[in-house]
Design an enzyme around this catalytic site. Structure first.
Site, PDB file in Angstrom:
ATOM      1  N   ARG A 108       0.819  -1.239   0.000  1.00  0.00           N
ATOM      2  CA  ARG A 108       0.000   0.000   0.000  1.00  0.00           C
ATOM      3  C   ARG A 108       0.841   1.272   0.000  1.00  0.00           C
ATOM      4  O   ARG A 108       0.410   2.320   0.471  1.00  0.00           O
ATOM      5  CB  ARG A 108      -0.963   0.015   1.187  1.00  0.00           C
ATOM      6  N   LYS A 148       3.020  11.558 -10.816  1.00  0.00           N
ATOM      7  CA  LYS A 148       2.132  10.764 -11.675  1.00  0.00           C
ATOM      8  C   LYS A 148       2.876   9.490 -12.041  1.00  0.00           C
ATOM      9  O   LYS A 148       4.004   9.540 -12.542  1.00  0.00           O
ATOM     10  CB  LYS A 148       1.798  11.523 -12.960  1.00  0.00           C
ATOM     11  N   GLU A 158       9.330  18.570 -24.224  1.00  0.00           N
ATOM     12  CA  GLU A 158       8.689  18.881 -22.932  1.00  0.00           C
ATOM     13  C   GLU A 158       9.289  20.157 -22.319  1.00  0.00           C
ATOM     14  O   GLU A 158       8.605  20.869 -21.589  1.00  0.00           O
ATOM     15  CB  GLU A 158       8.823  17.702 -21.949  1.00  0.00           C
ATOM     16  N   LYS A 194       7.341  23.164 -13.228  1.00  0.00           N
ATOM     17  CA  LYS A 194       6.491  22.012 -12.907  1.00  0.00           C
ATOM     18  C   LYS A 194       6.190  21.979 -11.406  1.00  0.00           C
ATOM     19  O   LYS A 194       5.061  21.691 -10.994  1.00  0.00           O
ATOM     20  CB  LYS A 194       7.148  20.712 -13.362  1.00  0.00           C
ATOM     21  N   GLU A 227      -4.448  17.312 -10.288  1.00  0.00           N
ATOM     22  CA  GLU A 227      -5.021  17.752 -11.562  1.00  0.00           C
ATOM     23  C   GLU A 227      -6.524  17.965 -11.521  1.00  0.00           C
ATOM     24  O   GLU A 227      -7.284  17.421 -12.314  1.00  0.00           O
ATOM     25  CB  GLU A 227      -4.662  16.739 -12.666  1.00  0.00           C
ATOM     26  N   ARG A 262      -3.200  21.874 -13.393  1.00  0.00           N
ATOM     27  CA  ARG A 262      -2.182  20.900 -13.821  1.00  0.00           C
ATOM     28  C   ARG A 262      -2.456  20.364 -15.229  1.00  0.00           C
ATOM     29  O   ARG A 262      -1.531  19.932 -15.927  1.00  0.00           O
ATOM     30  CB  ARG A 262      -2.081  19.750 -12.807  1.00  0.00           C
ATOM     31  N   ASN A 298      -0.500  19.191 -19.961  1.00  0.00           N
ATOM     32  CA  ASN A 298      -0.827  18.233 -21.016  1.00  0.00           C
ATOM     33  C   ASN A 298      -0.940  18.891 -22.384  1.00  0.00           C
ATOM     34  O   ASN A 298      -1.488  18.288 -23.320  1.00  0.00           O
ATOM     35  CB  ASN A 298      -2.139  17.510 -20.687  1.00  0.00           C
ATOM     36  N   HIS A 320      -0.650  16.814 -25.472  1.00  0.00           N
ATOM     37  CA  HIS A 320      -0.655  15.401 -25.092  1.00  0.00           C
ATOM     38  C   HIS A 320      -1.902  14.644 -25.548  1.00  0.00           C
ATOM     39  O   HIS A 320      -1.851  13.438 -25.720  1.00  0.00           O
ATOM     40  CB  HIS A 320      -0.485  15.258 -23.578  1.00  0.00           C
ATOM     41  N   HIS A 345       7.524   9.163 -27.108  1.00  0.00           N
ATOM     42  CA  HIS A 345       6.568  10.058 -26.444  1.00  0.00           C
ATOM     43  C   HIS A 345       6.811  11.538 -26.781  1.00  0.00           C
ATOM     44  O   HIS A 345       5.890  12.262 -27.170  1.00  0.00           O
ATOM     45  CB  HIS A 345       6.620   9.829 -24.934  1.00  0.00           C
TER      46      HIS A 345
HETATM   47  P1  NAD Z   1      12.279   6.040 -21.961  1.00  0.00           P
HETATM   48  O1  NAD Z   1      12.200   5.860 -20.523  1.00  0.00           O
HETATM   49  O2  NAD Z   1      11.768   4.953 -22.841  1.00  0.00           O
HETATM   50  O3  NAD Z   1      13.783   6.361 -22.355  1.00  0.00           O
HETATM   51  C1  NAD Z   1      14.109   6.535 -23.708  1.00  0.00           C
HETATM   52  C2  NAD Z   1      15.252   5.608 -24.137  1.00  0.00           C
HETATM   53  O4  NAD Z   1      16.466   6.140 -23.660  1.00  0.00           O
HETATM   54  C3  NAD Z   1      15.158   4.183 -23.581  1.00  0.00           C
HETATM   55  O5  NAD Z   1      15.540   3.287 -24.593  1.00  0.00           O
HETATM   56  C4  NAD Z   1      16.190   4.177 -22.455  1.00  0.00           C
HETATM   57  O6  NAD Z   1      16.740   2.907 -22.259  1.00  0.00           O
HETATM   58  C5  NAD Z   1      17.220   5.134 -22.984  1.00  0.00           C
HETATM   59  N1  NAD Z   1      18.001   5.853 -21.980  1.00  0.00           N
HETATM   60  C6  NAD Z   1      17.569   6.391 -20.824  1.00  0.00           C
HETATM   61  N2  NAD Z   1      18.537   7.098 -20.245  1.00  0.00           N
HETATM   62  C7  NAD Z   1      19.622   6.999 -21.036  1.00  0.00           C
HETATM   63  C8  NAD Z   1      20.918   7.535 -20.977  1.00  0.00           C
HETATM   64  N3  NAD Z   1      21.299   8.386 -20.028  1.00  0.00           N
HETATM   65  N4  NAD Z   1      21.782   7.208 -21.967  1.00  0.00           N
HETATM   66  C9  NAD Z   1      21.394   6.392 -22.978  1.00  0.00           C
HETATM   67  N5  NAD Z   1      20.179   5.883 -23.103  1.00  0.00           N
HETATM   68  C10 NAD Z   1      19.286   6.183 -22.146  1.00  0.00           C
HETATM   69  O7  NAD Z   1      11.498   7.357 -22.439  1.00  0.00           O
HETATM   70  P2  NAD Z   1      11.367   8.822 -21.838  1.00  0.00           P
HETATM   71  O8  NAD Z   1      11.271   9.698 -23.006  1.00  0.00           O
HETATM   72  O9  NAD Z   1      12.362   9.097 -20.801  1.00  0.00           O
HETATM   73  O10 NAD Z   1       9.958   8.765 -21.089  1.00  0.00           O
HETATM   74  C11 NAD Z   1       8.766   8.599 -21.809  1.00  0.00           C
HETATM   75  C12 NAD Z   1       7.700   8.127 -20.856  1.00  0.00           C
HETATM   76  O11 NAD Z   1       7.497   9.098 -19.830  1.00  0.00           O
HETATM   77  C13 NAD Z   1       6.361   7.916 -21.516  1.00  0.00           C
HETATM   78  O12 NAD Z   1       5.836   6.672 -21.137  1.00  0.00           O
HETATM   79  C14 NAD Z   1       5.506   9.038 -20.978  1.00  0.00           C
HETATM   80  O13 NAD Z   1       4.154   8.687 -20.903  1.00  0.00           O
HETATM   81  C15 NAD Z   1       6.100   9.236 -19.621  1.00  0.00           C
HETATM   82  N6  NAD Z   1       5.847  10.560 -19.034  1.00  0.00           N
HETATM   83  C16 NAD Z   1       5.372  10.606 -17.761  1.00  0.00           C
HETATM   84  C17 NAD Z   1       5.167  11.830 -17.145  1.00  0.00           C
HETATM   85  C18 NAD Z   1       4.722  11.877 -15.715  1.00  0.00           C
HETATM   86  O14 NAD Z   1       4.384  12.969 -15.236  1.00  0.00           O
HETATM   87  N7  NAD Z   1       4.749  10.763 -15.017  1.00  0.00           N
HETATM   88  C19 NAD Z   1       5.428  13.019 -17.843  1.00  0.00           C
HETATM   89  C20 NAD Z   1       5.910  12.937 -19.148  1.00  0.00           C
HETATM   90  C21 NAD Z   1       6.126  11.694 -19.744  1.00  0.00           C
HETATM   91  N1  GLY Z   2       3.224  15.573 -17.519  1.00  0.00           N
HETATM   92  C1  GLY Z   2       1.962  16.012 -17.060  1.00  0.00           C
HETATM   93  C2  GLY Z   2       1.836  16.095 -15.590  1.00  0.00           C
HETATM   94  O1  GLY Z   2       2.719  15.724 -14.853  1.00  0.00           O
HETATM   95  O2  GLY Z   2       0.829  16.522 -15.098  1.00  0.00           O
END
Ligand code: NAD
Ligand code: GLY
Length: 374
Positions: free
Chosen positions: A127, A149, A191, A232, A242, A246, A250, A253, A272
């Site tokens: 939990r 999130k 972003e 942020k 949100e 917040r 998006n 998005h 993404h």
């Molecule tokens: P990711 O985590 O897939 O990383 C991208 C690629 O880079 C992967 O292949 C990873 O292995 C590689 N990588 C990571 N760090 C590295 C480094 N230092 N050197 C070499 N390679 C590296 O993608 P991302 O763009 O980081 O994240 C996208 C995700 O984040 C999506 O699923 C999206 O929905 C989510 N997201 C969440 C929020 C939130 O508020 N929680 C906000 C924006 C995006």
């Molecule tokens: N990336 C959108 C949020 O964190 O609200």
């Protein structure tokens, strides 16, 4: 310069759940010091993906050992498809097998995929366990590691399963971004630009003049990450769950998530941040078509995203895309839909985005239909 000289701290103010985001070059090598302070006497499991494990895991493990933090290491496949039920179940089982307690922590070492999945697991196992983010992509440093999130994707759409679960600490080593591919760095930059487009026209202007330095590393990169995290942190402190403001984060998005769903989260076609870049362009073009935003501002957005090398058009996505109806179904499943009404982030100009709940589905359908027909 030593990490201490360059580190910047941004606080996310959430009462007794407040936490620092520490940003600086070379921070990974001193991560153990910060983690041991956030986790006195506790154990942790590092969760990372195969790619990041090969490059950065040793440094983090060495630092944890140096500071006597006992840890396990759990490795998941890299890529968006890892944000799924089966990986979630697998990771929950692994964490329980390690006999980690509620007061122990999961440390997410990686990009947004590892962060979102690990955060979700830490939010539900026993939990709610402690959670620490060590983001290694630009996208994760400026966005996904901050704000709590967490979640995974469903076959019905993006990020539809998850919980709000804040980390206790975020450690953003900007030097770790040196090993990121150009494509992934650009994706994260979408972003960064988003914060300018939402409500900070001077920041967008600064990015137009300094983006090459941000890509190159050093102080401009730290400044861009810190500025984004401050933006942020402000929004999250005001509207953690949100219920209002917040949603502005998006921008782009709703379209972007539908595009990612349409390619079935195949990162070879669209990652993404690229979806966000195309989505922000569509949001500005739609705003212009509705007479809300000048064509000039929309063109400035396209010019900047393009000069950085980001896609701005749907036809830049390789391969066949599904028909318009499929996109409209995905958009109708967006998390922001309220009482069946679509919620879009539209713009009156650069730095003048707002939440619009009055979008006419017919206008949306003909706008998107025309974009898909190209
Ligand atoms: P990711 O985590 O897939 O990383 C991208 C690629 O880079 C992967 O292949 C990873 O292995 C590689 N990588 C990571 N760090 C590295 C480094 N230092 N050197 C070499 N390679 C590296 O993608 P991302 O763009 O980081 O994240 C996208 C995700 O984040 C999506 O699923 C999206 O929905 C989510 N997201 C969440 C929020 C939130 O508020 N929680 C906000 C924006 C995006
Ligand atoms: N990336 C959108 C949020 O964190 O609200």
């Amino acid at each position: 310069m030593s990490p201490q000289q360059t580190a910047t701290t941004v606080n996310v103010e959430l009462g007794n759940r407040s936490y620092p985001i520490i940003i600086g070059n070379g921070l990974m090598a001193e991560a153990g010091k910060h983690i041991s302070q956030a986790l006195p006497g506790g154990r942790c499991a590092i969760v990372t993906d195969e790619t990041v494990a090969d490059i950065h895991l040793k440094t983090l493990e060495a630092s944890l050992k140096e500071h006597d933090v006992s840890f396990e290491t759990l490795i998941v496949p890299a890529g968006e498809k890892t944000k799924c039920f089966s990986q979630f179940e697998h990771l929950c089982d692994e964490v329980l097998s390690c006999k980690l307690e509620r007061g122990d922590a999961l440390v997410a070492l990686g990009g947004g995929v590892v962060g979102d999945l690990t955060g979700f697991v830490s939010g539900v196992v026993r939990r709610g366990m402690k959670f620490i983010q060590v983001p290694t992509t630009l996208l994760a440093q400026v966005d996904s590691s901050v704000g709590g999130k967490t979640g995974i994707n469903s076959r019905h759409g993006k990020n539809l399963l998850g919980v709000f679960h804040q980390p206790a600490l975020v450690l953003a080593d900007t030097q770790a971004l040196d090993t990121l591919s150009r494509r992934e760095f650009r994706a994260g930059y979408a972003e960064v630009a988003k914060y300018g487009l939402i409500d900070d026209a001077p920041f967008f202007e600064w990015l137009c003049n300094n983006w090459q330095d941000v890509f190159a590393g050093g102080s401009a990169r730290i400044e861009a990450v810190a500025h984004s995290c401050r933006a942020k942190a402000r929004v999250v402190a005001e509207d953690e769950r949100e219920s209002g403001k917040r949603a502005l984060l998006n921008l782009g998005h709703t379209f972007g998530h539908a595009l990612e769903g349409a390619v079935e989260y195949d990162g070879s076609r669209l990652v993404h941040g690229e979806g966000v870049a195309i989505g922000m362009t569509l949001a500005f073009q739609f705003s212009s078509q509705l007479g809300l935003c000048s064509e000039e501002d929309t063109q400035r957005v396209i010019t900047h995203l393009s000069e950085v090398g980001l896609p701005t058009r749907i036809d830049q996505i390789p391969g066949q895309l599904p028909p318009l109806e499929h996109f409209l179904t995905l958009i109708a499943q967006d998390k922001k839909v309220s009482r069946g009404q679509l919620t879009f982030i539209l713009a009156n100009g650069i730095g003048q985005s707002y939440i619009d709940k009055t979008v006419d589905p017919q206008q949306l359908s003909s706008f998107l239909g025309a974009k898909l027909a190209r």
